[in-house]
Design an enzyme around this catalytic site. Structure first.
Site, PDB file in Angstrom:
ATOM      1  N   ASP A   1       0.838  -1.196   0.000  1.00  0.00           N
ATOM      2  CA  ASP A   1       0.000   0.000   0.000  1.00  0.00           C
ATOM      3  C   ASP A   1       0.875   1.248   0.000  1.00  0.00           C
ATOM      4  OD1 ASP A   1      -2.030   1.820   0.250  1.00  0.00           O
ATOM      5  OD2 ASP A   1      -3.013   0.823   1.914  1.00  0.00           O
ATOM      6  N   ASP A   2       0.787   2.040  -1.058  1.00  0.00           N
ATOM      7  CA  ASP A   2       1.574   3.279  -1.211  1.00  0.00           C
ATOM      8  C   ASP A   2       3.072   3.015  -1.350  1.00  0.00           C
ATOM      9  OD1 ASP A   2      -0.855   4.513  -0.928  1.00  0.00           O
ATOM     10  OD2 ASP A   2      -0.329   5.698   0.832  1.00  0.00           O
TER      11      ASP A   2
ATOM     12  N   SER B   1      -8.370   1.418   4.850  1.00  0.00           N
ATOM     13  CA  SER B   1      -7.009   1.877   5.126  1.00  0.00           C
ATOM     14  C   SER B   1      -6.744   2.031   6.616  1.00  0.00           C
ATOM     15  CB  SER B   1      -6.751   3.223   4.434  1.00  0.00           C
ATOM     16  OG  SER B   1      -6.782   3.085   3.042  1.00  0.00           O
TER      17      SER B   1
ATOM     18  N   HIS C   1     -10.719  -3.020   1.526  1.00  0.00           N
ATOM     19  CA  HIS C   1     -11.048  -1.694   0.997  1.00  0.00           C
ATOM     20  C   HIS C   1     -11.953  -1.705  -0.232  1.00  0.00           C
ATOM     21  CE1 HIS C   1      -9.355   2.672   1.325  1.00  0.00           C
ATOM     22  NE2 HIS C   1     -10.650   2.574   1.543  1.00  0.00           N
TER      23      HIS C   1
ATOM     24  N   LYS D   1       1.221   9.532  -5.576  1.00  0.00           N
ATOM     25  CA  LYS D   1      -0.141   9.056  -5.349  1.00  0.00           C
ATOM     26  C   LYS D   1      -1.166  10.167  -5.594  1.00  0.00           C
ATOM     27  CE  LYS D   1      -3.052   7.404  -1.531  1.00  0.00           C
ATOM     28  NZ  LYS D   1      -3.057   6.738  -0.217  1.00  0.00           N
TER      29      LYS D   1
ATOM     30  N   ARG E   1      -7.557  -1.469  -6.125  1.00  0.00           N
ATOM     31  CA  ARG E   1      -7.810  -2.847  -5.691  1.00  0.00           C
ATOM     32  C   ARG E   1      -8.919  -3.496  -6.498  1.00  0.00           C
ATOM     33  NH1 ARG E   1      -4.863  -3.074  -0.866  1.00  0.00           N
ATOM     34  NH2 ARG E   1      -3.881  -1.028  -0.793  1.00  0.00           N
TER      35      ARG E   1
ATOM     36  N   LYS F   1      -5.415  -5.685   3.930  1.00  0.00           N
ATOM     37  CA  LYS F   1      -6.357  -4.591   3.685  1.00  0.00           C
ATOM     38  C   LYS F   1      -7.291  -4.920   2.521  1.00  0.00           C
ATOM     39  CE  LYS F   1      -6.286   0.112   1.789  1.00  0.00           C
ATOM     40  NZ  LYS F   1      -5.470   1.286   1.519  1.00  0.00           N
TER      41      LYS F   1
ATOM     42  N   ASP G   1      -0.236  -0.716  -4.880  1.00  0.00           N
ATOM     43  CA  ASP G   1      -1.501  -0.156  -5.355  1.00  0.00           C
ATOM     44  C   ASP G   1      -1.368   1.218  -5.993  1.00  0.00           C
ATOM     45  OD1 ASP G   1      -1.047   1.290  -2.987  1.00  0.00           O
ATOM     46  OD2 ASP G   1      -3.156   1.279  -2.398  1.00  0.00           O
ATOM     47  N   ASN G   2      -0.299   1.939  -5.704  1.00  0.00           N
ATOM     48  CA  ASN G   2      -0.049   3.249  -6.321  1.00  0.00           C
ATOM     49  C   ASN G   2       1.279   3.773  -5.794  1.00  0.00           C
ATOM     50  OD1 ASN G   2      -2.742   4.048  -4.259  1.00  0.00           O
ATOM     51  ND2 ASN G   2      -0.712   4.792  -3.703  1.00  0.00           N
TER      52      ASN G   2
ATOM     53  N   CYS H   1      -6.633   4.001  -3.492  1.00  0.00           N
ATOM     54  CA  CYS H   1      -6.757   2.674  -2.873  1.00  0.00           C
ATOM     55  C   CYS H   1      -7.856   1.775  -3.414  1.00  0.00           C
ATOM     56  CB  CYS H   1      -6.948   2.844  -1.369  1.00  0.00           C
ATOM     57  SG  CYS H   1      -5.588   3.682  -0.551  1.00  0.00           S
TER      58      CYS H   1
ATOM     59  N   HIS I   1       1.587   2.511   3.846  1.00  0.00           N
ATOM     60  CA  HIS I   1       0.599   3.587   3.993  1.00  0.00           C
ATOM     61  C   HIS I   1       0.714   4.168   5.406  1.00  0.00           C
ATOM     62  CE1 HIS I   1      -3.377   5.455   4.280  1.00  0.00           C
ATOM     63  NE2 HIS I   1      -3.623   5.191   3.010  1.00  0.00           N
TER      64      HIS I   1
END
Length: 469
Positions: free
Chosen positions: A34-35, A152, A129, A290, A78, A127, A269-270, A74, A217
């Site tokens: 994540d991130d 998140s 989401h 992001k 996903r 996660k 994810d980004n 996010c 994240h």
């Protein structure tokens, strides 16, 4: 070439290249950070911390230098990963929070449902989401087991910019809340432990494990075993613990004799949440982060490793995207593709180091804004508003963000990403034929999925899942 003919090509590859028999179905482990930014792994140039297990994973298989998510946020990212479809096609936008009354539509086919129907044990750790209400949880979307967070890890009462807006953060197993987290220091360790348990319990049948890390994240948390271990600080410590978890999984596979029949995929994810300064990742020379459709927001690390099936040291020289993972897994497991139309295609030959036909990819943000189209080395960016860190901002290292400013981009820009990955030189006037081709792709996408920037409504969009009355 239109979108329908491109979809036909994707299906053609599936039908002609499928090779796996029921007895040869590989285990699949999909790790989604994540991130985590493009430059956050040692093999992608990271400094200040080390990632030896992920670097070895890359050395043992294929490492993409140009791999994308279609949405730099996010929930949308996903949704695209798990369904093989652009999230705007299936009605998922932005980042869903505790107030959302919708989620991923159960009519959509996830990777888990596809593989579950082919005899796989399916488990998710981390996660989710894609809807926090019970009818949208992973156990309703093809996963036999779930352990993790519904959204998140910053969606809790301690959010630095929204104090007490969010309720206590639930840790869920199956569909039941185990606890409300007040400290997240053991979260990565818990995820690793649950992943190892799932592998152990399903060692005698094909399994699919989706490990969606909550880190890096913000807010950043790390266990005592990695606190203070990196030169960079807390972010580096967190990265080293994520890397450790990958090492634990590979060790478990080796101990159980499963390595030769397991495909591991690692991606993110980004890009980095740049406003958090020292608590965000490394852009690796890319533009922005992001929440933008510049490459710093949508280009991510991607590693595919499967001993004996993917040659070591492969670096594909064409772009690919997370929407391609579902059809690729369909091919290598001989699983039927979803009945509803999807947008990805199998990239199995590309992962093995072979060339495949070029294919347009699209970058969306906000409420279905088509902001860019990517085709091979070319990227055409359309006029839109994007966020950036104001010049002269003093970035922090205490978990608190600085404020973004917003820039209105007034005209189209064309970039050659092979020579200008930082998107610094607009060459639109030099390649009119390329621009026209990319505009044609964009028009096809607008007809199909719409585009709020040009006030278009697409004919091929579907509704998200709605809360039960």
């Amino acid at each position: 070439m239109n979108i329908k003919s491109l979809s036909w090509i994707a299906c053609f590859y599936f039908l002609t290249l499928s090779f796996t028999t029921a007895q040869e179905r590989p285990n699949i482990i999909l790790i989604f950070a994540d991130d985590l930014a493009y430059g956050d792994l040692g093999v992608y140039g990271a400094t200040g911390w080390t990632t030896p297990h992920l670097d070895q994973l890359a050395a043992d298989g294929a490492k993409f230098d140009q791999f994308y998510v279609p949405h730099a946020v996010c929930s949308a990212s996903r949704a695209a990963l798990l369904t093989g479809s652009y999230a705007n096609r299936i009605g998922i936008h932005g980042a869903l929070d505790h107030t959302a009354t919708h989620g991923l539509n159960p009519k959509e086919t996830t990777i888990a449902e596809m593989l579950q129907g082919n005899g796989y044990a399916t488990g998710m750790v981390g996660k989710w989401h894609l809807g926090h209400l019970e009818e949208f949880l992973p156990t309703k979307q093809g996963f036999d087991r779930f352990y993790g967070l519904p959204y998140s890890n910053d969606m809790w009462p301690n959010h630095p910019e929204s104090k007490n807006y969010y309720p206590p953060l639930p840790l869920i197993e199956g569909e039941k809340t185990l606890a409300y987290l007040e400290d997240q220091s053991e979260l990565t360790t818990w995820y690793a432990q649950k992943s190892l348990e799932f592998i152990e319990q399903n060692k005698d049948r094909p399994f699919f494990l989706y490990l969606a890390h909550s880190m890096p994240h913000v807010p950043l948390f790390v266990s005592d075993k990695f606190r203070g271990k990196s030169e960079q600080g807390l972010y580096g410590d967190v990265m080293m613990e994520i890397d450790w978890s990958v090492g634990q999984i590979r060790k478990k596979l080796n101990d159980l004799g499963l390595s030769e029949n397991t495909l591991i995929i690692f991606t993110s994810d980004n890009g980095p949440w740049l406003s958090y300064g020292g608590h965000s990742g490394l852009q690796g020379g890319l533009r922005e982060g992001k929440g933008t459709s510049w490459d710093g927001g949508i280009r991510v690390p991607a590693i595919f490793t499967w001993p004996g099936k993917i040659p070591s040291g492969v670096i594909p020289n064409q772009p690919a995207m997370t929407i391609d993972i579902l059809p690729t897994l369909a091919e290598i497991t001989s699983s039927p593709l979803p009945e509803l139309p999807i947008d990805g295609r199998s990239i199995w030959p590309l992962i093995q180091g072979k060339a495949i036909p070029e294919y347009p990819y699209y970058a969306y943000y906000n409420q279905n804004e088509l902001q860019a189209v990517i085709y091979g080395k070319w990227k055409l960016v359309f006029p839109h508003v994007y966020r950036t860190i104001p010049a002269g901002s003093e970035l922090r290292n205490d978990g608190l963000p600085v404020k973004y400013s917003y820039i209105r981009m007034e005209k189209e820009m064309l970039f050659d990403l092979s020579t200008d990955p930082g998107e610094s030189k607009d060459i639109l006037s030099e390649f009119p034929d390329v621009v026209n081709q990319l505009r044609e792709f964009a028009e096809q996408a607008r007809e199909d999925m719409g585009d709020h920037l040009t006030q278009r409504i697409g004919a091929g969009t579907r509704e998200p899942g709605k809360r039960k009355p």
